[in-house]
Scaffold this motif. Structure first.
Motif, PDB file in Angstrom:
ATOM      1  N   HIS A  85      -9.059   2.824  -2.364  1.00 34.96           N
ATOM      2  CA  HIS A  85      -8.622   1.428  -2.327  1.00 34.96           C
ATOM      3  C   HIS A  85      -8.780   0.964  -0.890  1.00 34.96           C
ATOM      4  CE1 HIS A  85      -6.103  -2.119  -2.313  1.00 34.96           C
ATOM      5  NE2 HIS A  85      -6.084  -2.096  -3.633  1.00 34.96           N
ATOM      6  N   THR A  86      -9.394  -0.212  -0.694  1.00 33.95           N
ATOM      7  CA  THR A  86      -9.769  -0.629   0.656  1.00 33.95           C
ATOM      8  C   THR A  86      -8.582  -0.652   1.616  1.00 33.95           C
ATOM      9  OG1 THR A  86     -11.360  -2.062  -0.438  1.00 33.95           O
ATOM     10  CG2 THR A  86     -11.134  -2.310   1.943  1.00 33.95           C
ATOM     11  N   ALA A  87      -7.472  -1.232   1.182  1.00 36.01           N
ATOM     12  CA  ALA A  87      -6.389  -1.437   2.144  1.00 36.01           C
ATOM     13  C   ALA A  87      -5.110  -0.694   1.790  1.00 36.01           C
ATOM     14  CB  ALA A  87      -6.088  -2.918   2.253  1.00 36.01           C
ATOM     15  N   ASP A  88      -4.878  -0.514   0.514  1.00 34.80           N
ATOM     16  CA  ASP A  88      -3.622   0.086   0.093  1.00 34.80           C
ATOM     17  C   ASP A  88      -3.885   1.480  -0.464  1.00 34.80           C
ATOM     18  OD1 ASP A  88      -1.718  -2.058   0.745  1.00 34.80           O
ATOM     19  OD2 ASP A  88      -2.968  -3.223  -0.599  1.00 34.80           O
ATOM     20  N   GLU A 132       5.230   0.348 -18.656  1.00 33.00           N
ATOM     21  CA  GLU A 132       4.747   0.078 -17.298  1.00 33.00           C
ATOM     22  C   GLU A 132       5.908  -0.325 -16.381  1.00 33.00           C
ATOM     23  OE1 GLU A 132       3.208  -0.998 -20.023  1.00 33.00           O
ATOM     24  OE2 GLU A 132       1.179  -0.149 -19.880  1.00 33.00           O
ATOM     25  N   GLN A 133       6.808  -1.147 -16.903  1.00 32.02           N
ATOM     26  CA  GLN A 133       7.962  -1.541 -16.088  1.00 32.02           C
ATOM     27  C   GLN A 133       8.848  -0.333 -15.798  1.00 32.02           C
ATOM     28  OE1 GLN A 133       9.822  -5.463 -16.499  1.00 32.02           O
ATOM     29  NE2 GLN A 133       8.556  -5.771 -18.313  1.00 32.02           N
ATOM     30  N   ALA A 172       5.876  -0.687  -1.551  1.00 30.57           N
ATOM     31  CA  ALA A 172       6.221  -1.131  -2.901  1.00 30.57           C
ATOM     32  C   ALA A 172       5.238  -0.565  -3.919  1.00 30.57           C
ATOM     33  CB  ALA A 172       6.202  -2.656  -2.956  1.00 30.57           C
ATOM     34  N   VAL A 173       5.704  -0.547  -5.172  1.00 31.71           N
ATOM     35  CA  VAL A 173       4.867  -0.137  -6.311  1.00 31.71           C
ATOM     36  C   VAL A 173       4.422  -1.419  -6.993  1.00 31.71           C
ATOM     37  CG1 VAL A 173       4.791   1.295  -8.372  1.00 31.71           C
ATOM     38  CG2 VAL A 173       6.471   1.790  -6.580  1.00 31.71           C
ATOM     39  N   THR A 174       3.133  -1.648  -7.126  1.00 37.94           N
ATOM     40  CA  THR A 174       2.673  -2.924  -7.689  1.00 37.94           C
ATOM     41  C   THR A 174       2.356  -2.783  -9.188  1.00 37.94           C
ATOM     42  OG1 THR A 174       0.259  -2.774  -7.488  1.00 37.94           O
ATOM     43  CG2 THR A 174       1.490  -3.267  -5.468  1.00 37.94           C
ATOM     44  N   PHE A 175       2.246  -3.932  -9.839  1.00 38.97           N
ATOM     45  CA  PHE A 175       1.818  -3.981 -11.249  1.00 38.97           C
ATOM     46  C   PHE A 175       0.315  -4.264 -11.339  1.00 38.97           C
ATOM     47  CE2 PHE A 175       6.320  -4.665 -12.001  1.00 38.97           C
ATOM     48  CZ  PHE A 175       6.526  -4.095 -13.244  1.00 38.97           C
ATOM     49  N   HIS A 176      -0.385  -4.189 -10.209  1.00 37.95           N
ATOM     50  CA  HIS A 176      -1.788  -4.599 -10.202  1.00 37.95           C
ATOM     51  C   HIS A 176      -2.614  -3.760 -11.189  1.00 37.95           C
ATOM     52  CE1 HIS A 176      -5.589  -6.079  -8.991  1.00 37.95           C
ATOM     53  NE2 HIS A 176      -5.967  -4.977  -8.389  1.00 37.95           N
ATOM     54  N   ASP A 177      -3.168  -4.433 -12.179  1.00 39.03           N
ATOM     55  CA  ASP A 177      -3.994  -3.792 -13.220  1.00 39.03           C
ATOM     56  C   ASP A 177      -3.299  -2.577 -13.831  1.00 39.03           C
ATOM     57  OD1 ASP A 177      -6.044  -5.598 -12.995  1.00 39.03           O
ATOM     58  OD2 ASP A 177      -7.223  -4.402 -11.597  1.00 39.03           O
ATOM     59  N   VAL A 205      -1.259   1.127  -8.036  1.00 33.17           N
ATOM     60  CA  VAL A 205      -1.605   0.692  -6.680  1.00 33.17           C
ATOM     61  C   VAL A 205      -0.297   0.502  -5.903  1.00 33.17           C
ATOM     62  CG1 VAL A 205      -2.658  -1.131  -5.271  1.00 33.17           C
ATOM     63  CG2 VAL A 205      -3.740  -0.419  -7.414  1.00 33.17           C
ATOM     64  N   ASP A 210       1.594  -0.762  -2.387  1.00 32.92           N
ATOM     65  CA  ASP A 210       1.434  -1.584  -1.179  1.00 32.92           C
ATOM     66  C   ASP A 210       1.947  -0.790   0.014  1.00 32.92           C
ATOM     67  OD1 ASP A 210       0.953  -3.805   0.443  1.00 32.92           O
ATOM     68  OD2 ASP A 210       3.029  -4.437   0.285  1.00 32.92           O
ATOM     69  N   ILE A 211       1.135  -0.725   1.060  1.00 34.16           N
ATOM     70  CA  ILE A 211       1.566   0.039   2.242  1.00 34.16           C
ATOM     71  C   ILE A 211       1.443  -0.821   3.487  1.00 34.16           C
ATOM     72  CG2 ILE A 211       1.055   2.265   1.280  1.00 34.16           C
ATOM     73  CD1 ILE A 211      -1.524   2.229   2.937  1.00 34.16           C
TER      74      ILE A 211
END
Lengths: 483, 161
Positions: B36-39, B86-87, B138-143, B158, B160-161
């Motif tokens: 992943h490019t950033a995270d 997922e949640q 954080a833990v994202t819901f992305h896809d 994914v 977030d860092i």
């Protein structure tokens, strides 16, 4: 994935992906990029994420993508989308977890040659006074009441407490205090995370950097900002710490139900949203604005600590060690603004995720010394490389909802950077170039290596050529403090 | 949400010891980092939801390079409900991140049960956190989708860092 052929080239540095590209797009996606930067952008999922953002209800004009764009989650980092107040939505995933992550620059009248003998002491003092690193706490211990005051007032609280000057507040976006902030919309957990962390840098790509002004491109603006070739400046990059992360997490989870209640179809659950005029949308905005105020206050308290570090390291050794705020900008935020869309003035909520507000001349919210010139825009480069000071323009108001790039933009994953770059070698290279480095860890340093980022000079060249910003000054680093 | 019981234990070296090898009945690794490019992104697998949740926790701790330090170890119990799988996955990982940041702890020896669809009951050991190389915000819901595979379940998370 997208190909270059999918885009219409509007100008040498502006590309449009029409709504015919995907059935659920409500508006086109426009990318500011040179051909080379566009090709770099197509290497990850940035464009797909921008297309996803273009499906939000009430989105207007076009989704704007900056030349420093890279893949994020929900929105791409470097994405701007405006939603109509009347029938649009607000999306926490379009603003990000580090609410009001931003950057500020402080100018000095200290000459490079003056500071050279004391640079090591100053870098060490900054490192000691400004807590950085994973999960680090600040020096302040706030009561619940004090935290609520920070959340309501932002930089104005720091002024009341003696951590800011009136000039600092005037030279901060929104005067460091977002309207509509409501601490009651934050969870107890968000407040618990925020109480010990005010005045701390954190980790990741956050940094404090000492720099030298290398070149001036706009003499009048540079003079107004107090920038002079050969003088030292300081940049601080950080955000709302665990408090902001918790606000975003809380509302991304809460709004999972809201999209079902309001019948909103989305291509990605991270884009969950609520109508701006709904109870859920209003609560999120109030909480987001409060977290933004916390971030403004955080950067201001860090500024206070930086001033203490300058005094400790330089008092009696240089003529004048004062630090004057040039400007403070947010680059992860949602704002209610009015913009021109199809010959009409429309009230919108502008989501800027990894994008900087770049309002042009005449904006009343700017301090008098900048009003004629336009808003200062800060574009930090990757670690060890140039950073830029720019000005917002009339064109940015017409083309990009008054927005501009926010940095260099990553091109290499952190794991690949750690595999291919040795932190200790990078540390030695930077020291050899005369850059003092204080880093929490060598692998962490490797992740932020310049090779992992686009060339910030190329990014700035695009925004200047597109006319959405004007160059004012370029600076180069002499000391880096990162968590 | 945590209930705890205490015991004292001296820790030497990495103790949460995630099982990063292949499980007896799975041909794919329980988790693996995805570019992943950033995270940060983690692909997680499990024969069932309970195992996927355990592997997700172990993978996240591995990504952040959480290392315990000698000190008091506590048995902790966690009970979470969520509207969907997922949640539940996001809530579970967020609970662990919260403990890591605010109580400065890390975890090992996860025992997880999933009851009545979306209720997670977890027992695990909580240890003082010595060091953390990567701060996951954080833990994202992305896809984020937990999808059935031939061997059970799989999800890509994914962070977030």
């Amino acid at each position: 994935m997208t190909n270059k052929q999918d885009f219409n080239r509007i100008s040498p540095v502006l590309w449009e992906l029409p709504t015919s590209f995907r059935q659920d797009m409500r508006v086109p996606v426009r990318i500011f990029a040179s051909e080379r930067l566009l090709e770099a952008t197509l290497g990850d999922r940035s464009v797909v994420q921008a297309v996803n953002a273009s499906t939000l209800p009430g989105v207007v004009g076009h989704v704007t993508v900056m030349p420093d764009v890279h893949q994020g989650y929900g929105f791409p980092i470097g994405g701007v989308a405006a939603t109509r107040l009347s029938d649009g939505v607000i999306s926490p995933g379009g603003i990000g977890y580090d609410i009001n992550c931003g950057v500020r620059m402080l100018a000095t009248s200290i000459r490079h040659e003056e500071i050279k003998p004391h640079l090591g002491d100053l870098a060490a003092a900054l490192n000691a006074h400004c807590p950085s690193g994973v999960g680090v706490k600040g020096k302040l211990r706030l009561s619940g009441k004090q935290l609520d005051a920070v959340l309501r007032k932002g930089s104005k609280w720091t002024l009341e407490q003696g951590y800011a000057t009136p000039e600092d507040v005037a030279r901060t976006e929104e005067n460091g205090s977002m309207q509509g902030a409501d601490p009651s919309f934050l969870s107890p957990r968000a407040k618990e995370r925020g109480r010990p962390q005010l005045g701390s840098l954190g980790a990741g790509n956050h940094f404090i950097e000492l720099e030298i002004v290398e070149e001036i491109y706009h003499a009048e603006a540079a003079e107004a900002m107090g920038l002079q070739v050969g003088n030292v400046v300081l940049q601080i990059h950080c955000g709302s710490r665990g408090l902001g992360h918790q606000v975003c997490s809380d509302y991304v989870r809460e709004l999972q139900g809201a999209v079902q209640r309001y019948g909103i179809q989305l291509p990605d659950r991270e884009l969950v949203c609520a109508p701006l005029d709904s109870p859920e949308g209003k609560r999120y905005f109030g909480a987001m604005a409060a977290a933004a105020n916390y971030a403004f206050a955080n950067r201001q308290v860090l500024t206070h600590h930086a001033r203490q570090a300058f005094e400790q390291a330089l008092a009696g050794k240089v003529r004048n060690w004062d630090l004057h705020l040039v400007y403070d900008v947010a680059h992860n935020i949602g704002k209610f603004e009015e913009h021109q869309i199809d010959d009409k003035r429309v009230k919108v909520c502008v989501h800027r995720k990894g994008a900087t507000r770049a309002f042009g001349p005449g904006f009343e919210g700017l301090p008098p010394e900048y009003r004629k010139l336009g808003q200062p825009v800060l574009v930090p480069g990757s670690m060890g490389t140039h950073s830029w000071v720019l000005l917002g323009t009339e064109q940015s108001m017409r083309q990009s909802f008054g927005s501009c790039a926010h940095g260099a933009g990553r091109v290499m994953s952190r794991s690949k950077a750690k595999r291919s770059i040795r932190g200790d070698k990078l540390f030695q290279e930077m020291q050899a170039e005369g850059i003092k480095v204080h880093a929490g860890s060598m692998p962490g340093l490797a992740e932020e290596a310049p090779q992992a980022y686009k060339d910030v000079d190329a990014v700035v060249q695009v925004v200047a050529e597109a006319g959405i910003a004007r160059k004012v000054a370029r600076v180069r680093p002499i000391a880096v403090i990162k968590g | 949400m945590f209930q705890t019981a205490r015991c004292t234990n001296q820790i030497v070296g990495p103790q949460y010891a995630p099982d990063i090898g292949y499980t007896a009945s799975m041909s794919m690794p329980p988790y693996e980092e995805i570019e992943h490019t950033a995270d940060l992104a983690l692909r997680v697998r499990g024969r069932d939801l309970a195992e996927l949740l355990r592997h997700a926790a172990e993978g996240m701790l591995d990504l952040s390079e959480a290392q315990p330090k000698p000190g008091e170890t506590r048995s902790v119990h966690l009970d979470l409900h969520a509207p969907d799988d997922e949640q539940l996955l996001v809530m579970w990982l967020e609970e662990l991140l919260y403990g890591m940041e605010m109580r400065e702890v890390t975890y090992r020896d996860f025992e997880i049960q999933v009851l009545n669809g979306n209720r997670l009951v977890a027992n695990m050991q909580e240890l003082p956190l010595g060091s953390l190389a990567m701060h996951i915000k954080a833990v994202t819901f992305h896809d984020l989708r937990i999808i059935p595979t031939q061997e059970g379940l799989e999800a890509t998370i994914v962070f977030d860092i």
